[in-house]
Scaffold this motif. Structure first.
Motif, PDB file in Angstrom:
ATOM      1  N   GLY A   1       0.435 -10.803  -6.015  1.00  0.00           N
ATOM      2  CA  GLY A   1       0.464 -11.058  -4.603  1.00  0.00           C
ATOM      3  C   GLY A   1       0.717  -9.614  -4.019  1.00  0.00           C
ATOM      4  O   GLY A   1       0.935  -8.776  -4.565  1.00  0.00           O
ATOM      5  N   ALA A   2       0.291  -9.632  -2.584  1.00  0.00           N
ATOM      6  CA  ALA A   2       0.444  -8.401  -1.712  1.00  0.00           C
ATOM      7  C   ALA A   2       1.732  -7.874  -2.068  1.00  0.00           C
ATOM      8  O   ALA A   2       1.768  -6.378  -2.134  1.00  0.00           O
ATOM      9  N   TYR A   3       2.913  -8.433  -1.997  1.00  0.00           N
ATOM     10  CA  TYR A   3       4.134  -7.742  -2.314  1.00  0.00           C
ATOM     11  C   TYR A   3       4.477  -7.084  -3.792  1.00  0.00           C
ATOM     12  O   TYR A   3       4.976  -6.158  -3.578  1.00  0.00           O
ATOM     13  N   ASP A   4       3.911  -7.812  -4.579  1.00  0.00           N
ATOM     14  CA  ASP A   4       3.737  -7.277  -6.047  1.00  0.00           C
ATOM     15  C   ASP A   4       3.183  -6.009  -6.151  1.00  0.00           C
ATOM     16  O   ASP A   4       3.482  -4.817  -6.513  1.00  0.00           O
TER      17      ASP A   4
ATOM     18  N   ILE B   1       2.382  -3.872  -3.358  1.00  0.00           N
ATOM     19  CA  ILE B   1       3.361  -2.855  -2.628  1.00  0.00           C
ATOM     20  C   ILE B   1       4.350  -2.190  -3.633  1.00  0.00           C
ATOM     21  O   ILE B   1       4.623  -1.026  -3.605  1.00  0.00           O
ATOM     22  N   ASP B   2       4.865  -3.016  -4.520  1.00  0.00           N
ATOM     23  CA  ASP B   2       5.966  -2.714  -5.746  1.00  0.00           C
ATOM     24  C   ASP B   2       5.169  -1.800  -6.550  1.00  0.00           C
ATOM     25  O   ASP B   2       5.707  -0.386  -6.994  1.00  0.00           O
ATOM     26  N   ARG B   3       4.044  -2.090  -6.912  1.00  0.00           N
ATOM     27  CA  ARG B   3       3.295  -1.091  -7.930  1.00  0.00           C
ATOM     28  C   ARG B   3       2.663   0.108  -7.167  1.00  0.00           C
ATOM     29  O   ARG B   3       2.902   1.171  -7.924  1.00  0.00           O
TER      30      ARG B   3
ATOM     31  N   PRO C   1       3.147  -3.285   4.499  1.00  0.00           N
ATOM     32  CA  PRO C   1       2.309  -4.505   4.198  1.00  0.00           C
ATOM     33  C   PRO C   1       0.950  -4.557   4.825  1.00  0.00           C
ATOM     34  O   PRO C   1      -0.108  -4.698   4.093  1.00  0.00           O
ATOM     35  N   ILE C   2       0.712  -3.945   6.079  1.00  0.00           N
ATOM     36  CA  ILE C   2      -0.686  -4.332   6.738  1.00  0.00           C
ATOM     37  C   ILE C   2      -1.491  -3.167   6.027  1.00  0.00           C
ATOM     38  O   ILE C   2      -2.552  -3.661   5.864  1.00  0.00           O
ATOM     39  N   SER C   3      -1.079  -2.066   5.230  1.00  0.00           N
ATOM     40  CA  SER C   3      -1.883  -1.248   4.675  1.00  0.00           C
ATOM     41  C   SER C   3      -2.466  -1.971   3.390  1.00  0.00           C
ATOM     42  O   SER C   3      -3.781  -1.800   3.049  1.00  0.00           O
ATOM     43  N   ILE C   4      -1.897  -2.754   2.767  1.00  0.00           N
ATOM     44  CA  ILE C   4      -2.198  -3.306   1.597  1.00  0.00           C
ATOM     45  C   ILE C   4      -3.164  -4.665   2.160  1.00  0.00           C
ATOM     46  O   ILE C   4      -4.079  -4.610   1.386  1.00  0.00           O
ATOM     47  N   TYR C   5      -2.650  -5.220   3.115  1.00  0.00           N
ATOM     48  CA  TYR C   5      -3.702  -6.238   3.460  1.00  0.00           C
ATOM     49  C   TYR C   5      -5.012  -5.781   3.959  1.00  0.00           C
ATOM     50  O   TYR C   5      -6.008  -6.431   3.758  1.00  0.00           O
ATOM     51  N   ARG C   6      -4.941  -4.720   4.620  1.00  0.00           N
ATOM     52  CA  ARG C   6      -6.203  -4.235   5.148  1.00  0.00           C
ATOM     53  C   ARG C   6      -7.130  -3.774   3.907  1.00  0.00           C
ATOM     54  O   ARG C   6      -8.249  -3.928   3.661  1.00  0.00           O
TER      55      ARG C   6
END
Length: 150
Positions: free
Chosen positions: A43-46, A48-50, A61-66
């Motif tokens: 998932g996106a939040y996983d 972020i953690d990595r 989060p927006i940078s990950i989703y982009r």
């Protein structure tokens, strides 16, 4: 996917980027590498953690989703709707090719598969309905060989 499989998947994705002229920013490259080496949906939040573990900085989060949107648009990753997670593409197939994800409900293993007969059947269905598919993705939940035998 083992570590070498992840490395091969990442190398294949980078080769596809070079061939197609796709420019990967450091952020996009990092997300692709994380997904390829993880070998399972995240998932996106996983992610972020990595990224935070790798860089010492927690991305927004927006940078990950982009980054994920870009990778999706360029067929380098897939989104599994059933679990709202992302997976590196293991096949390097055409964007319009039908894909089936076989998802183990016990261990979470995901197998990406294609089939010539399924491609033909879906093409026939779409033609009969005078429909032009943009994406053809199916998710099948069940148990992998290991979990079914346990």
């Amino acid at each position: 996917m083992d570590e070498r499989g992840g490395e091969r998947a990442f190398a294949a994705a980078l080769a596809a980027c070079r061939q197609e002229g796709i420019a990967l920013t450091p952020s996009r490259r990092r997300i692709l590498e994380i997904l390829a080496c993880e070998g399972r949906p995240l998932g996106a939040y996983d992610m972020i953690d990595r990224v935070a573990q790798a860089t010492g900085k927690r991305p927004a989060p927006i940078s990950i989703y982009r980054a994920l949107d870009f990778l999706l648009e360029n067929s380098l990753v897939h989104r599994l709707a059933s679990c709202n997670a992302y997976l590196a593409c293991g096949h390097g197939h055409a964007a319009q090719e039908p894909i089936v994800f076989l998802i183990c409900e016990v261990c979470g293993e995901v197998v990406e598969a294609t089939s010539e007969s399924m491609r033909g059947a879906l093409a026939d269905l779409a033609a009969q309905a005078k429909f032009q598919p943009r994406a053809q993705v199916m998710e099948v939940a069940g148990r992998c060989r290991t979990c079914a035998g346990a």
